[in-house]
Motif scaffolding. Sequence first.
Motif, PDB file in Angstrom:
ATOM      1  N   ALA A 508      12.390 -15.289   0.899  1.00 24.56           N
ATOM      2  CA  ALA A 508      12.495 -14.741   2.250  1.00 24.56           C
ATOM      3  C   ALA A 508      11.133 -14.597   2.894  1.00 24.56           C
ATOM      4  N   SER A 509      11.171 -14.497   4.214  1.00 22.12           N
ATOM      5  CA  SER A 509       9.992 -14.227   5.032  1.00 22.12           C
ATOM      6  C   SER A 509      10.242 -12.947   5.811  1.00 22.12           C
ATOM      7  N   PHE A 510       9.238 -12.040   5.856  1.00 25.20           N
ATOM      8  CA  PHE A 510       9.440 -10.758   6.525  1.00 25.20           C
ATOM      9  C   PHE A 510       8.118 -10.222   7.050  1.00 25.20           C
ATOM     10  N   ASN A 511       8.032 -10.048   8.370  1.00 25.27           N
ATOM     11  CA  ASN A 511       6.887  -9.402   9.010  1.00 25.27           C
ATOM     12  C   ASN A 511       7.165  -7.903   9.045  1.00 25.27           C
ATOM     13  N   VAL A 512       6.304  -7.107   8.391  1.00 24.69           N
ATOM     14  CA  VAL A 512       6.573  -5.679   8.220  1.00 24.69           C
ATOM     15  C   VAL A 512       5.886  -4.797   9.258  1.00 24.69           C
ATOM     16  N   LEU A 513       5.371  -5.380  10.336  1.00 27.82           N
ATOM     17  CA  LEU A 513       4.891  -4.633  11.494  1.00 27.82           C
ATOM     18  C   LEU A 513       3.837  -3.576  11.118  1.00 27.82           C
ATOM     19  N   ASN A 514       2.716  -4.060  10.636  1.00 26.09           N
ATOM     20  CA  ASN A 514       1.552  -3.201  10.400  1.00 26.09           C
ATOM     21  C   ASN A 514       1.832  -2.078   9.392  1.00 26.09           C
ATOM     22  N   TYR A 515       2.085  -2.491   8.161  1.00 27.45           N
ATOM     23  CA  TYR A 515       2.234  -1.512   7.081  1.00 27.45           C
ATOM     24  C   TYR A 515       0.836  -1.156   6.584  1.00 27.45           C
ATOM     25  N   PHE A 516       0.351   0.031   6.968  1.00 30.13           N
ATOM     26  CA  PHE A 516      -0.994   0.496   6.618  1.00 30.13           C
ATOM     27  C   PHE A 516      -0.896   1.813   5.854  1.00 30.13           C
ATOM     28  N   THR A 517      -1.577   1.893   4.729  1.00 26.44           N
ATOM     29  CA  THR A 517      -1.662   3.170   4.013  1.00 26.44           C
ATOM     30  C   THR A 517      -2.944   3.920   4.335  1.00 26.44           C
ATOM     31  N   THR A 590      -4.387  -2.750  -2.281  1.00 24.84           N
ATOM     32  CA  THR A 590      -4.004  -1.339  -2.409  1.00 24.84           C
ATOM     33  C   THR A 590      -2.717  -1.028  -1.640  1.00 24.84           C
ATOM     34  N   SER A 591      -2.638  -1.440  -0.391  1.00 26.15           N
ATOM     35  CA  SER A 591      -1.433  -1.157   0.401  1.00 26.15           C
ATOM     36  C   SER A 591      -0.232  -1.931  -0.118  1.00 26.15           C
ATOM     37  N   LEU A 592      -0.460  -3.185  -0.509  1.00 23.82           N
ATOM     38  CA  LEU A 592       0.635  -3.985  -1.055  1.00 23.82           C
ATOM     39  C   LEU A 592       1.191  -3.337  -2.315  1.00 23.82           C
ATOM     40  N   ALA A 593       0.305  -2.829  -3.163  1.00 24.29           N
ATOM     41  CA  ALA A 593       0.743  -2.145  -4.384  1.00 24.29           C
ATOM     42  C   ALA A 593       1.523  -0.881  -4.054  1.00 24.29           C
ATOM     43  N   SER A 594       1.111  -0.181  -2.985  1.00 22.39           N
ATOM     44  CA  SER A 594       1.819   1.028  -2.584  1.00 22.39           C
ATOM     45  C   SER A 594       3.242   0.703  -2.152  1.00 22.39           C
ATOM     46  N   LEU A 595       3.421  -0.379  -1.394  1.00 19.33           N
ATOM     47  CA  LEU A 595       4.756  -0.778  -0.961  1.00 19.33           C
ATOM     48  C   LEU A 595       5.621  -1.161  -2.157  1.00 19.33           C
ATOM     49  N   VAL A 596       5.050  -1.882  -3.109  1.00 18.76           N
ATOM     50  CA  VAL A 596       5.807  -2.251  -4.314  1.00 18.76           C
ATOM     51  C   VAL A 596       6.211  -1.006  -5.090  1.00 18.76           C
TER      52      VAL A 596
END
Length: 843
Positions: A508-517, A590-596
């Motif tokens: 899948a492809s998904f734009n998550v609209l500025n996911y910032f931690t 870091t942010s990608l890991a937080s989302l996971v």
Amino acid sequence: MGAVALAAGAVTITAASAQAAPSPTAQVVINEVYGGGGNSGAPYNRDFIELVNKGTSAVDVSTWSVQYASATGTSWSNKTNLTGSIPAGGKLVVGGASGTTGASFPVDVSGGINLSGTNGKVALVNTQTSLPGTTCTTDCSDLPQVVDFVGYGTADDWAGTAAAPTASNTTSVSRNTSSTNTADNAADFKAGAPTPGTGGGGTPPGEPTEKTIAEVQGTGTSSPLVGQNVTVKGVVTAAYPTGGFHGFFLQTQGTGPEPNPSGASDGVFVFQSGGSSSPLDEDVVIGNYVEVTGKVSEYGGLTEITAAAADITDAGTEFSPVQPLTIAWPGTDSARESIEGMLMQPTGAYTVTNTYSTNQYGEVGLAFGDRPLMQNTEVAKPGTPEADAVVADNARRKVTLDDGASSNFTASSYSAGACGTRPTPCVLNGDLTPAYVSNDKPVRVGASVTFTKPVVVDYRFDLWRFQPTEQVVGPDNAESPAVFENTRTAAPDAAAINQRGTADLKVASFNVLNYFTDLGEQDPNCLAYYDRDDNGVTVRTGCGQRGAWDAADLKRQQDKEVAAINAMGADVVGLMEVENSAKFGKPRDTSLASLVGALNAKAGAGTWAFVPSSTELPPVDQQDFITSGIIYKPANVMRVDASRALGTQSGETQAFGNAREPIAQVFKKKYGKGDKFLFVVNHFKSKGSAGPFPGDEDTGDGQGASVTSRILQAQALRDWVPTVLGDTGTKAVVMAGDYNSYTQEDPLDVLYKAGYTDVGSRFDPNRYSYSFSGLSGSLDHILVNDVALAMSTGAAHWNINAGESVALQYSRYNYHATNFYRPDPYASSDHDPVVLGLTAFAK
């Protein structure tokens, strides 16, 4: 709009002979400018510009205009053409944009100029052609066609030595005693309480004459009776005592269900003067037959009669009722003019095409027919007759369902004191709830619309509209004339994904609209967008952060995205608009890991993992604050070899100097045999601003700005992928992402010619991933080469975001009196996911 006749015996100076360019001897000058009309605390409900004739003879201004530009702006297209003449010593009041606060007042010419309440530029021009602001810039006041000019506040252009004072919601700038004119704004103008002329300062409208509503409307784009006093009779078909309209629609008795064969409408809007705080006349009840005496005007293209309460009377009980029109939505402006103001029962198919402005104005964009309006470059090559035909079709089918009010539900202010004693900035209308916003009965792009009540055909704020016969109030949409199909689904369309057999894997492809931690509140340079309690919600400007303001906002954003990704059913997901944490001095992922971590907290430990960033990325100073990422389910797929990135094209003059670098990873099914596939994630340059290359300026062909940039990015991607295939011994290619290109645009054509197929349009036609300005299309695509196409079982756009009202996003939390936030997948972003099914083996 023709000039109205002068009083008998008056002498008129023609426009051609009047003096131009600001001069102390000018006969007609700008006397007062007020831009706070309708704002919080405003004494009057609309902006105005008052002109005064200082001479001893009348001046014909029927070929003149008043024009407005912002304090430092160069566009003068915001203008009102004048009509009639100004008698010796008389005034002419030009009405501007209106709001819901303050008293109404008579105007001589009704227009729609929306002036700044504090700073701006106003020109009185002896033609009706907009000033060439990009040529004259800060010297437009010196042009020969400029009769008078007022720059106020921080304006960069003025008459004389300096600008007039700054105005406010409660103050105008007006000339000193006796309308002093030294052609110097600083010397001639003062700030003080606004004092619009009493109206009638222009050409006297004369005694009222009895007319039919059709005679008032005429057969042209404006009334032939503008400026005249008339008396008409009709049946009240709609009434708006609240919400800002402060008026009602009147229709000739016995008319309908067919239009008047003369081509003139039998309906008209009556604006009741006296202020929005005063009730409508007691005789203004839907179904009553009334007589109205008032002055005819055009307000932003809508013919109306302005009448005081005393001039609205009961006309008796002997009349024939009105029947709603039962015609198809007319495809031309002239045909719509012939039914302006008339009651109509919409028949045939209507489809929701725009929900973006629902949050702000309580309106829903509709398309006549069974499909939404389309981006022309989604379905036709740019610049072709076929693309032009799409634009024409959109114009034929477009109409807006309104709520019977002029409220701006997201109006906010950053001016001190604008909200009384509350701190600033603040949301001005936070105690209200927009109509047509709902979680339980959602209004979504693509949904069919069924009208259960008649509406009135209206033209307001530059759009043709259906007005309900009384105001629709949210959140329950009381008095709504329509019901909407609920098109939400709990998961992507399994039949579309498995149409060529059962998928072994899904990507899948998904734009998550500025996911910032990294949060806005953590940086003192960040400025916020605020909710109605003056709490920050999202970052507005001033810093590198682009997402949530504080931890509570991040959790609301994260909860929705977690719900969406976990419900997607995909094994590999390419993500766009994830924070690049390296720009904040942290490990890049870091942010990608937080989302996971958040995904696993809901789905179970170890369900998701992320692909570590490639060592092939360019130096951090060449990277953007947002990046792309890849997450996957290690129980179902396994990574093969190291992650990859196109990191050699990120210099300022290179292809990805203004975009995010493509990243890639080879995957294969975790257990059993199967073919490898290369999964590439892309995020091309946006359409909103021009890049550095020739051809990046928006040419108006529908592709927006930075077409050359995106073409160069597509070419670089095309040339890079084969090198990765060669390095990894892989044959199948799946390229997902936000390409910022609609399906028929030039950047994607580069990839089509290289042998790639867009699986969204191949397997799931007539569904799209994005909605902009009421037009549907796909910016998000999954492209596959021939080998991966043979592995593809089908694809689906999961429409959970693009068609939803922005009111439901985390970024609008607590904007309204009704809290619409829910931690579900809907409105988790502004882009819809695209999901592709794959078999384990190429066929």
